[in-house]
Enzyme design. Sequence first.
Site, short mmCIF file in Angstrom:
data_model
loop_
_atom_site.label_atom_id
_atom_site.label_comp_id
_atom_site.label_asym_id
_atom_site.label_seq_id
_atom_site.Cartn_x
_atom_site.Cartn_y
_atom_site.Cartn_z
N ASP A 30 0.85 -1.19 0.00
CA ASP A 30 0.00 0.00 0.00
C ASP A 30 0.89 1.24 0.00
O ASP A 30 1.89 1.31 0.71
CB ASP A 30 -0.92 -0.01 1.24
CG ASP A 30 -2.06 0.98 1.10
OD1 ASP A 30 -3.22 0.55 0.98
OD2 ASP A 30 -1.80 2.21 1.11
N ASN A 86 -12.91 -2.97 2.60
CA ASN A 86 -13.91 -1.92 2.73
C ASN A 86 -14.85 -2.01 1.53
O ASN A 86 -14.41 -2.31 0.41
CB ASN A 86 -13.22 -0.55 2.77
CG ASN A 86 -12.33 -0.40 3.99
OD1 ASN A 86 -12.68 -0.84 5.08
ND2 ASN A 86 -11.17 0.22 3.81
N THR A 94 -12.24 3.49 -1.21
CA THR A 94 -11.84 4.62 -2.07
C THR A 94 -11.45 4.16 -3.47
O THR A 94 -11.48 4.95 -4.40
CB THR A 94 -10.68 5.41 -1.45
OG1 THR A 94 -9.57 4.53 -1.24
CG2 THR A 94 -11.09 6.03 -0.11
N HIS A 97 -12.18 -1.37 -6.87
CA HIS A 97 -11.71 -2.64 -7.43
C HIS A 97 -11.46 -3.48 -6.19
O HIS A 97 -10.67 -3.08 -5.32
CB HIS A 97 -10.41 -2.43 -8.24
CG HIS A 97 -9.80 -3.67 -8.83
ND1 HIS A 97 -9.49 -3.79 -10.18
CD2 HIS A 97 -9.42 -4.84 -8.26
CE1 HIS A 97 -8.96 -4.98 -10.41
NE2 HIS A 97 -8.89 -5.64 -9.25
N HIS A 99 -10.37 -5.31 -3.14
CA HIS A 99 -9.02 -5.48 -2.59
C HIS A 99 -9.11 -5.82 -1.11
O HIS A 99 -10.04 -5.38 -0.42
CB HIS A 99 -8.15 -4.24 -2.81
CG HIS A 99 -8.75 -2.95 -2.31
ND1 HIS A 99 -9.71 -2.27 -3.01
CD2 HIS A 99 -8.54 -2.24 -1.18
CE1 HIS A 99 -10.05 -1.17 -2.33
NE2 HIS A 99 -9.36 -1.13 -1.21
#
Length: 113
Positions: A30, A86, A94, A97, A99
């Site tokens: 990240d 999330n 946010t 796609h 993840h």
Amino acid sequence: MDDCLFCKIIKGEIPSAKVYEDEEILAFKDINPMAPVHILIIPKNHIDGADKLNAENSAVVGKIFAAAAKLAEEYHLDGGFRIVTNVGENGGQTVRHLHFHLLGGTKLNTVLC
Ligand code: 5GP
Ligand code: ZN
């Protein structure tokens, strides 16, 4: 998905620090780590989020969790770790796609929401 950030990372159009890759999955660090180890694990096939999983496309989730277990071993997350996804605006997603955040390397706080 032409305008999807993570699809661009998969295609190599945007650079990323890859830590695992196979035909179906990509894992990379990240860009804004929230823990000493913060890895994103994504399916190469674009799925908007966990709200769009179904009987046809969800087998990859098992593979993602298996990859997470392998990465946790590799990164010596022996004391434990967390996997988070999330979903949608209220869930704090946010990047649309699917993840999974693999977080570890410290004692994580126990606040879930
Ligand atoms: P979300 O908020 O959707 O659950 O998680 C999106 C994650 O993607 C965030 O933790 C954010 O730091 C990460 N992220 C956003 N843009 C990039 C990028 O260009 N490269 C990488 N490696 N991570 C990114
Ligand atoms: Zn995508």
